[in-house]
Design a protein around this motif. Structure first.
Motif, PDB file in Angstrom:
ATOM      1  N   GLN A   3      39.395  51.792  51.788  1.00 55.08           N
ATOM      2  CA  GLN A   3      40.108  51.139  53.066  1.00 55.08           C
ATOM      3  C   GLN A   3      41.209  51.224  53.233  1.00 55.08           C
ATOM      4  OE1 GLN A   3      38.219  48.420  54.666  1.00 55.08           O
ATOM      5  NE2 GLN A   3      36.350  48.961  54.909  1.00 55.08           N
ATOM      6  N   LYS A   4      42.380  51.670  54.404  1.00 57.90           N
ATOM      7  CA  LYS A   4      43.810  51.466  54.343  1.00 57.90           C
ATOM      8  C   LYS A   4      43.693  49.771  54.308  1.00 57.90           C
ATOM      9  CE  LYS A   4      47.730  52.076  56.943  1.00 57.90           C
ATOM     10  NZ  LYS A   4      48.280  53.349  58.316  1.00 57.90           N
ATOM     11  N   ASP A   5      44.572  49.343  53.912  1.00 52.96           N
ATOM     12  CA  ASP A   5      45.246  47.608  53.774  1.00 52.96           C
ATOM     13  C   ASP A   5      45.650  47.384  55.281  1.00 52.96           C
ATOM     14  OD1 ASP A   5      46.336  45.314  54.207  1.00 52.96           O
ATOM     15  OD2 ASP A   5      46.267  45.723  51.924  1.00 52.96           O
ATOM     16  N   PRO A   6      44.900  46.305  55.851  1.00 50.96           N
ATOM     17  CA  PRO A   6      45.030  46.163  56.985  1.00 50.96           C
ATOM     18  C   PRO A   6      46.564  45.592  57.923  1.00 50.96           C
ATOM     19  CG  PRO A   6      43.761  44.174  56.405  1.00 50.96           C
ATOM     20  CD  PRO A   6      43.709  45.391  55.540  1.00 50.96           C
ATOM     21  N   LYS A   9      50.316  48.257  57.593  1.00 44.98           N
ATOM     22  CA  LYS A   9      51.728  49.388  58.460  1.00 44.98           C
ATOM     23  C   LYS A   9      53.180  48.319  58.472  1.00 44.98           C
ATOM     24  CE  LYS A   9      51.809  49.549  63.242  1.00 44.98           C
ATOM     25  NZ  LYS A   9      51.667  50.117  64.985  1.00 44.98           N
ATOM     26  N   GLN A  10      52.955  46.043  58.745  1.00 45.62           N
ATOM     27  CA  GLN A  10      54.037  45.242  58.908  1.00 45.62           C
ATOM     28  C   GLN A  10      54.230  45.303  57.834  1.00 45.62           C
ATOM     29  OE1 GLN A  10      50.521  45.113  59.621  1.00 45.62           O
ATOM     30  NE2 GLN A  10      50.541  44.269  61.866  1.00 45.62           N
ATOM     31  N   ALA A  11      53.735  45.735  57.049  1.00 39.93           N
ATOM     32  CA  ALA A  11      53.990  45.578  54.844  1.00 39.93           C
ATOM     33  C   ALA A  11      55.586  46.688  54.876  1.00 39.93           C
ATOM     34  CB  ALA A  11      53.168  45.452  53.679  1.00 39.93           C
ATOM     35  N   CYS A  12      55.122  47.667  55.256  1.00 34.56           N
ATOM     36  CA  CYS A  12      56.514  48.961  55.490  1.00 34.56           C
ATOM     37  C   CYS A  12      57.364  48.631  56.096  1.00 34.56           C
ATOM     38  CB  CYS A  12      55.660  50.448  55.794  1.00 34.56           C
ATOM     39  SG  CYS A  12      54.324  50.828  54.347  1.00 34.56           S
ATOM     40  N   ILE A  32      58.581  40.207  59.829  1.00 34.27           N
ATOM     41  CA  ILE A  32      58.133  39.480  58.839  1.00 34.27           C
ATOM     42  C   ILE A  32      57.545  38.397  59.658  1.00 34.27           C
ATOM     43  CG2 ILE A  32      59.157  37.464  57.249  1.00 34.27           C
ATOM     44  CD1 ILE A  32      61.683  39.021  57.395  1.00 34.27           C
ATOM     45  N   ARG A  33      58.038  38.021  60.799  1.00 35.67           N
ATOM     46  CA  ARG A  33      56.997  37.730  61.515  1.00 35.67           C
ATOM     47  C   ARG A  33      55.329  38.119  62.074  1.00 35.67           C
ATOM     48  NH1 ARG A  33      61.175  34.434  64.283  1.00 35.67           N
ATOM     49  NH2 ARG A  33      61.571  36.218  65.747  1.00 35.67           N
ATOM     50  N   ASP A  34      55.782  40.013  62.289  1.00 37.24           N
ATOM     51  CA  ASP A  34      54.651  40.004  62.365  1.00 37.24           C
ATOM     52  C   ASP A  34      53.668  40.525  61.154  1.00 37.24           C
ATOM     53  OD1 ASP A  34      55.761  40.851  64.983  1.00 37.24           O
ATOM     54  OD2 ASP A  34      56.380  42.301  64.787  1.00 37.24           O
ATOM     55  N   MET A  35      54.038  40.577  59.792  1.00 34.24           N
ATOM     56  CA  MET A  35      53.757  40.495  58.547  1.00 34.24           C
ATOM     57  C   MET A  35      52.790  39.218  58.486  1.00 34.24           C
ATOM     58  SD  MET A  35      52.403  42.076  56.394  1.00 34.24           S
ATOM     59  CE  MET A  35      52.520  41.986  54.227  1.00 34.24           C
ATOM     60  N   ARG A  36      53.359  37.813  59.084  1.00 34.44           N
ATOM     61  CA  ARG A  36      53.242  36.540  59.045  1.00 34.44           C
ATOM     62  C   ARG A  36      51.827  36.446  59.356  1.00 34.44           C
ATOM     63  NH1 ARG A  36      55.219  33.216  55.914  1.00 34.44           N
ATOM     64  NH2 ARG A  36      57.187  34.383  56.199  1.00 34.44           N
ATOM     65  N   ARG A  37      51.592  37.071  60.974  1.00 33.91           N
ATOM     66  CA  ARG A  37      50.550  36.613  62.252  1.00 33.91           C
ATOM     67  C   ARG A  37      49.660  37.630  61.310  1.00 33.91           C
ATOM     68  NH1 ARG A  37      54.687  36.235  66.377  1.00 33.91           N
ATOM     69  NH2 ARG A  37      54.653  38.671  65.800  1.00 33.91           N
ATOM     70  N   CYS A  38      49.598  38.980  61.326  1.00 30.25           N
ATOM     71  CA  CYS A  38      49.129  40.131  60.406  1.00 30.25           C
ATOM     72  C   CYS A  38      47.988  39.534  58.838  1.00 30.25           C
ATOM     73  CB  CYS A  38      49.252  40.789  59.203  1.00 30.25           C
ATOM     74  SG  CYS A  38      48.338  42.314  59.193  1.00 30.25           S
ATOM     75  N   CYS A  39      48.890  38.524  58.334  1.00 27.80           N
ATOM     76  CA  CYS A  39      48.198  38.019  57.166  1.00 27.80           C
ATOM     77  C   CYS A  39      47.388  36.626  57.596  1.00 27.80           C
ATOM     78  CB  CYS A  39      49.665  37.605  56.277  1.00 27.80           C
ATOM     79  SG  CYS A  39      50.015  39.287  55.118  1.00 27.80           S
ATOM     80  N   GLU A  40      47.727  36.369  58.418  1.00 32.34           N
ATOM     81  CA  GLU A  40      46.494  35.053  59.275  1.00 32.34           C
ATOM     82  C   GLU A  40      45.208  35.474  59.540  1.00 32.34           C
ATOM     83  OE1 GLU A  40      49.415  33.250  61.820  1.00 32.34           O
ATOM     84  OE2 GLU A  40      50.717  32.023  59.781  1.00 32.34           O
ATOM     85  N   ALA A  43      42.939  36.780  56.614  1.00 35.62           N
ATOM     86  CA  ALA A  43      43.120  35.894  55.284  1.00 35.62           C
ATOM     87  C   ALA A  43      41.685  37.067  54.530  1.00 35.62           C
ATOM     88  CB  ALA A  43      42.862  34.816  56.079  1.00 35.62           C
ATOM     89  N   GLY A  44      42.425  36.604  52.964  1.00 32.74           N
ATOM     90  CA  GLY A  44      41.738  37.460  52.434  1.00 32.74           C
ATOM     91  C   GLY A  44      41.531  39.125  52.262  1.00 32.74           C
ATOM     92  N   ASN A  45      41.645  39.909  53.333  1.00 34.51           N
ATOM     93  CA  ASN A  45      41.219  41.149  53.585  1.00 34.51           C
ATOM     94  C   ASN A  45      42.625  42.169  53.142  1.00 34.51           C
ATOM     95  OD1 ASN A  45      38.770  40.238  53.958  1.00 34.51           O
ATOM     96  ND2 ASN A  45      39.062  40.438  56.615  1.00 34.51           N
ATOM     97  N   SER A  46      44.158  41.596  53.121  1.00 34.96           N
ATOM     98  CA  SER A  46      44.630  42.293  52.764  1.00 34.96           C
ATOM     99  C   SER A  46      45.726  42.252  51.430  1.00 34.96           C
ATOM    100  CB  SER A  46      45.688  42.388  53.969  1.00 34.96           C
ATOM    101  OG  SER A  46      47.367  42.771  53.556  1.00 34.96           O
ATOM    102  N   VAL A  47      45.918  43.145  50.511  1.00 31.65           N
ATOM    103  CA  VAL A  47      46.797  43.519  49.227  1.00 31.65           C
ATOM    104  C   VAL A  47      47.924  42.591  49.520  1.00 31.65           C
ATOM    105  CG1 VAL A  47      46.948  44.428  47.101  1.00 31.65           C
ATOM    106  CG2 VAL A  47      44.499  45.014  48.001  1.00 31.65           C
ATOM    107  N   CYS A  48      48.651  43.508  50.465  1.00 31.71           N
ATOM    108  CA  CYS A  48      49.663  43.468  51.249  1.00 31.71           C
ATOM    109  C   CYS A  48      50.119  41.816  51.304  1.00 31.71           C
ATOM    110  CB  CYS A  48      49.809  44.278  52.496  1.00 31.71           C
ATOM    111  SG  CYS A  48      50.051  46.224  51.742  1.00 31.71           S
ATOM    112  N   CYS A  49      49.220  40.758  51.766  1.00 29.53           N
ATOM    113  CA  CYS A  49      49.213  39.730  51.859  1.00 29.53           C
ATOM    114  C   CYS A  49      49.317  38.650  50.890  1.00 29.53           C
ATOM    115  CB  CYS A  49      48.392  39.514  52.893  1.00 29.53           C
ATOM    116  SG  CYS A  49      48.495  40.309  54.520  1.00 29.53           S
TER     117      CYS A  49
END
Length: 64
Positions: A3-6, A9-12, A32-40, A43-49
């Motif tokens: 699966q693509k990391d959720p 897109k924000q990390a790129c 960076i705020r967008d990435m933080r929101r995505c990681c929140e 939670a636990g589903n993204s290697v990018c985070c």
């Protein structure tokens, strides 16, 4: 196929912004705020985070 990391897109978007702005984080605060929101949200589903989730938002640095 994996699966693509959720939050990929924000990390790129962060990398693209930093490269375009000579790695000045202050010019990339919105992505960076967008990435933080995505990681929140992911939670636990993204290697990018993995290295991002434990860092504190810049707006909280003065709260000591």
């Amino acid at each position: 196929m994996p699966q693509k990391d959720p939050c990929q897109k924000q990390a790129c978007a962060i990398q693209k912004c930093l490269q375009a702005n000579k790695y000045m984080e202050s010019l990339c605060e919105e992505v960076i705020r967008d990435m933080r929101r995505c990681c929140e949200a992911q939670a636990g589903n993204s290697v990018c985070c993995s290295g991002f989730k434990d860092s504190k938002p810049t707006e909280n640095k003065n709260d000591t």
